[in-house]
Scaffold this motif. Structure first.
Motif, PDB file in Angstrom:
ATOM      1  N   ALA A   4      87.904  77.044  95.016  1.00 44.00           N
ATOM      2  CA  ALA A   4      86.472  77.057  94.791  1.00 44.00           C
ATOM      3  C   ALA A   4      86.145  77.725  93.478  1.00 44.00           C
ATOM      4  O   ALA A   4      85.263  77.319  92.755  1.00 44.00           O
ATOM      5  CB  ALA A   4      85.750  77.773  95.939  1.00 44.00           C
ATOM      6  N   ARG A   5      86.879  78.793  93.151  1.00 41.47           N
ATOM      7  CA  ARG A   5      86.734  79.471  91.874  1.00 41.47           C
ATOM      8  C   ARG A   5      88.112  79.871  91.409  1.00 41.47           C
ATOM      9  O   ARG A   5      88.934  80.295  92.203  1.00 41.47           O
ATOM     10  CB  ARG A   5      85.845  80.710  92.032  1.00 41.47           C
ATOM     11  CG  ARG A   5      84.371  80.423  91.834  1.00 41.47           C
ATOM     12  CD  ARG A   5      83.571  81.688  91.984  1.00 41.47           C
ATOM     13  NE  ARG A   5      83.216  81.926  93.356  1.00 41.47           N
ATOM     14  CZ  ARG A   5      82.582  83.007  93.780  1.00 41.47           C
ATOM     15  NH1 ARG A   5      82.257  83.947  92.930  1.00 41.47           N
ATOM     16  NH2 ARG A   5      82.276  83.160  95.044  1.00 41.47           N
ATOM     17  N   ALA A   6      88.359  79.741  90.120  1.00 43.67           N
ATOM     18  CA  ALA A   6      89.694  79.991  89.592  1.00 43.67           C
ATOM     19  C   ALA A   6      90.156  81.393  89.944  1.00 43.67           C
ATOM     20  O   ALA A   6      89.557  82.372  89.534  1.00 43.67           O
ATOM     21  CB  ALA A   6      89.689  79.791  88.085  1.00 43.67           C
ATOM     22  N   GLY A   7      91.241  81.487  90.705  1.00 48.91           N
ATOM     23  CA  GLY A   7      91.818  82.771  91.045  1.00 48.91           C
ATOM     24  C   GLY A   7      90.967  83.602  91.967  1.00 48.91           C
ATOM     25  O   GLY A   7      91.273  84.764  92.198  1.00 48.91           O
ATOM     26  N   GLY A   8      89.901  83.045  92.539  1.00 53.04           N
ATOM     27  CA  GLY A   8      89.019  83.866  93.346  1.00 53.04           C
ATOM     28  C   GLY A   8      88.867  83.415  94.770  1.00 53.04           C
ATOM     29  O   GLY A   8      88.908  84.223  95.683  1.00 53.04           O
ATOM     30  N   SER A   9      88.684  82.129  95.017  1.00 52.60           N
ATOM     31  CA  SER A   9      88.393  81.637  96.356  1.00 52.60           C
ATOM     32  C   SER A   9      89.148  80.355  96.639  1.00 52.60           C
ATOM     33  O   SER A   9      89.568  79.655  95.719  1.00 52.60           O
ATOM     34  CB  SER A   9      86.891  81.388  96.522  1.00 52.60           C
ATOM     35  OG  SER A   9      86.144  82.545  96.247  1.00 52.60           O
ATOM     36  N   ALA A  10      89.307  80.061  97.920  1.00 57.76           N
ATOM     37  CA  ALA A  10      89.927  78.807  98.345  1.00 57.76           C
ATOM     38  C   ALA A  10      89.226  78.329  99.609  1.00 57.76           C
ATOM     39  O   ALA A  10      88.963  79.126 100.514  1.00 57.76           O
ATOM     40  CB  ALA A  10      91.424  78.989  98.607  1.00 57.76           C
ATOM     41  N   VAL A  11      88.901  77.047  99.647  1.00 53.71           N
ATOM     42  CA  VAL A  11      88.249  76.452 100.808  1.00 53.71           C
ATOM     43  C   VAL A  11      89.299  75.716 101.632  1.00 53.71           C
ATOM     44  O   VAL A  11      90.043  74.890 101.099  1.00 53.71           O
ATOM     45  CB  VAL A  11      87.131  75.476 100.376  1.00 53.71           C
ATOM     46  CG1 VAL A  11      86.469  74.842 101.593  1.00 53.71           C
ATOM     47  CG2 VAL A  11      86.099  76.199  99.517  1.00 53.71           C
ATOM     48  N   VAL A  12      89.371  76.034 102.913  1.00 53.31           N
ATOM     49  CA  VAL A  12      90.360  75.420 103.804  1.00 53.31           C
ATOM     50  C   VAL A  12      89.624  74.613 104.864  1.00 53.31           C
ATOM     51  O   VAL A  12      89.171  75.164 105.877  1.00 53.31           O
ATOM     52  CB  VAL A  12      91.249  76.488 104.478  1.00 53.31           C
ATOM     53  CG1 VAL A  12      92.331  75.824 105.316  1.00 53.31           C
ATOM     54  CG2 VAL A  12      91.870  77.412 103.434  1.00 53.31           C
ATOM     55  N   PRO A  13      89.445  73.296 104.668  1.00 51.24           N
ATOM     56  CA  PRO A  13      88.717  72.463 105.628  1.00 51.24           C
ATOM     57  C   PRO A  13      89.596  72.045 106.799  1.00 51.24           C
ATOM     58  O   PRO A  13      90.423  71.147 106.677  1.00 51.24           O
ATOM     59  CB  PRO A  13      88.284  71.257 104.789  1.00 51.24           C
ATOM     60  CG  PRO A  13      89.341  71.149 103.733  1.00 51.24           C
ATOM     61  CD  PRO A  13      89.860  72.547 103.473  1.00 51.24           C
ATOM     62  N   ALA A  14      89.424  72.677 107.925  1.00 52.81           N
ATOM     63  CA  ALA A  14      90.257  72.366 109.088  1.00 52.81           C
ATOM     64  C   ALA A  14      89.998  70.963 109.614  1.00 52.81           C
ATOM     65  O   ALA A  14      90.884  70.330 110.187  1.00 52.81           O
ATOM     66  CB  ALA A  14      90.002  73.388 110.199  1.00 52.81           C
ATOM     67  N   THR A  15      88.790  70.437 109.415  1.00 51.92           N
ATOM     68  CA  THR A  15      88.460  69.116 109.951  1.00 51.92           C
ATOM     69  C   THR A  15      89.205  68.002 109.246  1.00 51.92           C
ATOM     70  O   THR A  15      89.166  66.856 109.682  1.00 51.92           O
ATOM     71  CB  THR A  15      86.948  68.862 109.822  1.00 51.92           C
ATOM     72  OG1 THR A  15      86.543  69.109 108.466  1.00 51.92           O
ATOM     73  CG2 THR A  15      86.160  69.770 110.728  1.00 51.92           C
ATOM     74  N   ALA A  16      89.909  68.304 108.149  1.00 53.18           N
ATOM     75  CA  ALA A  16      90.677  67.275 107.447  1.00 53.18           C
ATOM     76  C   ALA A  16      92.008  66.985 108.132  1.00 53.18           C
ATOM     77  O   ALA A  16      92.726  66.081 107.726  1.00 53.18           O
ATOM     78  CB  ALA A  16      90.935  67.709 106.005  1.00 53.18           C
ATOM     79  N   ALA A  17      92.356  67.758 109.157  1.00 53.65           N
ATOM     80  CA  ALA A  17      93.624  67.548 109.849  1.00 53.65           C
ATOM     81  C   ALA A  17      93.595  66.237 110.622  1.00 53.65           C
ATOM     82  O   ALA A  17      92.562  65.849 111.171  1.00 53.65           O
ATOM     83  CB  ALA A  17      93.888  68.711 110.818  1.00 53.65           C
ATOM     84  N   PRO A  18      94.713  65.505 110.670  1.00 54.10           N
ATOM     85  CA  PRO A  18      94.746  64.236 111.398  1.00 54.10           C
ATOM     86  C   PRO A  18      94.610  64.462 112.894  1.00 54.10           C
ATOM     87  O   PRO A  18      95.017  65.490 113.429  1.00 54.10           O
ATOM     88  CB  PRO A  18      96.118  63.658 111.033  1.00 54.10           C
ATOM     89  CG  PRO A  18      96.949  64.851 110.681  1.00 54.10           C
ATOM     90  CD  PRO A  18      95.996  65.826 110.040  1.00 54.10           C
ATOM     91  N   GLY A  19      94.007  63.476 113.569  1.00 51.78           N
ATOM     92  CA  GLY A  19      93.862  63.583 115.014  1.00 51.78           C
ATOM     93  C   GLY A  19      92.589  64.317 115.385  1.00 51.78           C
ATOM     94  O   GLY A  19      91.963  64.995 114.579  1.00 51.78           O
ATOM     95  N   GLY A  20      92.203  64.229 116.652  1.00 48.74           N
ATOM     96  CA  GLY A  20      90.960  64.841 117.084  1.00 48.74           C
ATOM     97  C   GLY A  20      91.125  66.132 117.863  1.00 48.74           C
ATOM     98  O   GLY A  20      90.134  66.714 118.302  1.00 48.74           O
ATOM     99  N   ARG A  21      92.356  66.595 118.066  1.00 46.39           N
ATOM    100  CA  ARG A  21      92.562  67.806 118.863  1.00 46.39           C
ATOM    101  C   ARG A  21      92.088  69.029 118.109  1.00 46.39           C
ATOM    102  O   ARG A  21      92.415  69.247 116.939  1.00 46.39           O
ATOM    103  CB  ARG A  21      94.038  67.946 119.222  1.00 46.39           C
ATOM    104  CG  ARG A  21      94.522  66.939 120.258  1.00 46.39           C
ATOM    105  CD  ARG A  21      96.005  67.103 120.519  1.00 46.39           C
ATOM    106  NE  ARG A  21      96.379  68.483 120.793  1.00 46.39           N
ATOM    107  CZ  ARG A  21      97.645  68.871 121.004  1.00 46.39           C
ATOM    108  NH1 ARG A  21      98.612  67.977 120.960  1.00 46.39           N
ATOM    109  NH2 ARG A  21      97.909  70.137 121.244  1.00 46.39           N
ATOM    110  N   LEU A  22      91.308  69.880 118.789  1.00 48.43           N
ATOM    111  CA  LEU A  22      90.744  71.062 118.143  1.00 48.43           C
ATOM    112  C   LEU A  22      91.824  72.065 117.765  1.00 48.43           C
ATOM    113  O   LEU A  22      91.746  72.706 116.716  1.00 48.43           O
ATOM    114  CB  LEU A  22      89.715  71.709 119.072  1.00 48.43           C
ATOM    115  CG  LEU A  22      88.530  70.822 119.500  1.00 48.43           C
ATOM    116  CD1 LEU A  22      87.557  71.625 120.346  1.00 48.43           C
ATOM    117  CD2 LEU A  22      87.834  70.217 118.292  1.00 48.43           C
TER     118      LEU A  22
END
Length: 211
Positions: A4-22
């Motif tokens: 998200a910002r160089a050397g500062g933040s990272a966005v981890v979108p869990a919904t991008a995982a394959p399949g529908g299991r939570l």
């Protein structure tokens, strides 16, 4: 993970995982966070990373281990606590709002829809709306009117994000704020992707007050 910002933040979108299991979605987020933790602990010039993620199950937030730069190897051992968005809690709140206030159901649905022409919330620089800098400041009511005029009524202001990171959302209309030039506005808009972000500012509006 997307920086998200160089050397500062990272966005981890869990919904991008394959399949529908939570649990699979949450496992993906936890795995990426552990990988980032391993990389930052072994990188000589590692700096703290702020993680922004989302979870489907409540226990995931307690299990999440944020990256921890090692003191003496580019970091001071400080850990930025991750900001975890509880997806199920957001859906539950939206459902309760719709049940309690049926007339607002259509508006709530728009915020969760990606269809063209539906409402979206974005954060844009205040300078795009010719917001005056310095001087006595302007009230939130005036700011809302200004955003409407400059955007030709396609955008609506919900508040602002100050330089230090503090956010003011939907304050009273008579609340006054003096803008310094680096603030951002929280905007609700119906502009579609590819459309010009903001129409050309009105040239007659003053953008800076004399000291």
């Amino acid at each position: 993970a997307q920086p998200a910002r160089a050397g500062g933040s990272a966005v981890v979108p869990a919904t991008a995982a394959p399949g529908g299991r939570l649990d699979i979605r949450d496992l993906r987020m936890l795995s990426i966070m552990l990988l980032l933790r391993h990389l930052t602990e072994n990188k000589p010039d590692a700096s703290p990373i702020h993680i922004i993620g989302e979870n489907q199950e409540d226990m995931t937030q307690r299990l999440a281990l944020a990256p921890r730069p090692v003191a003496g190897r580019g970091g001071d051992g400080h850990i930025f606590e991750p900001d975890i968005v509880n997806t199920q809690a957001i859906i539950a709140r939206a459902l309760c709002q719709s049940v309690a206030f049926p007339k607002m159901t259509a508006a709530v649905n728009e915020l969760f829809s990606d269809a063209p022409g539906t409402s979206n919330i974005v954060i844009l620089p205040a300078s795009k709306y010719s917001v005056p800098v310095g001087g006595p400041g302007i009230t939130f009511g005036t700011l809302c009117q200004l955003v409407g005029i400059v955007s030709k009524e396609t955008d609506h202001c919900l508040g602002w994000l100050e330089e230090g990171g503090e956010m003011a959302l939907v304050p009273n209309l008579d609340v006054k704020h003096t803008f310094g030039g680096d603030e951002q506005l929280v905007i609700m808009t119906r502009r579609t992707e590819g459309e010009e972000e903001v129409p050309s500012p009105i040239p007659t509006l003053p953008t800076t007050f004399d000291a």
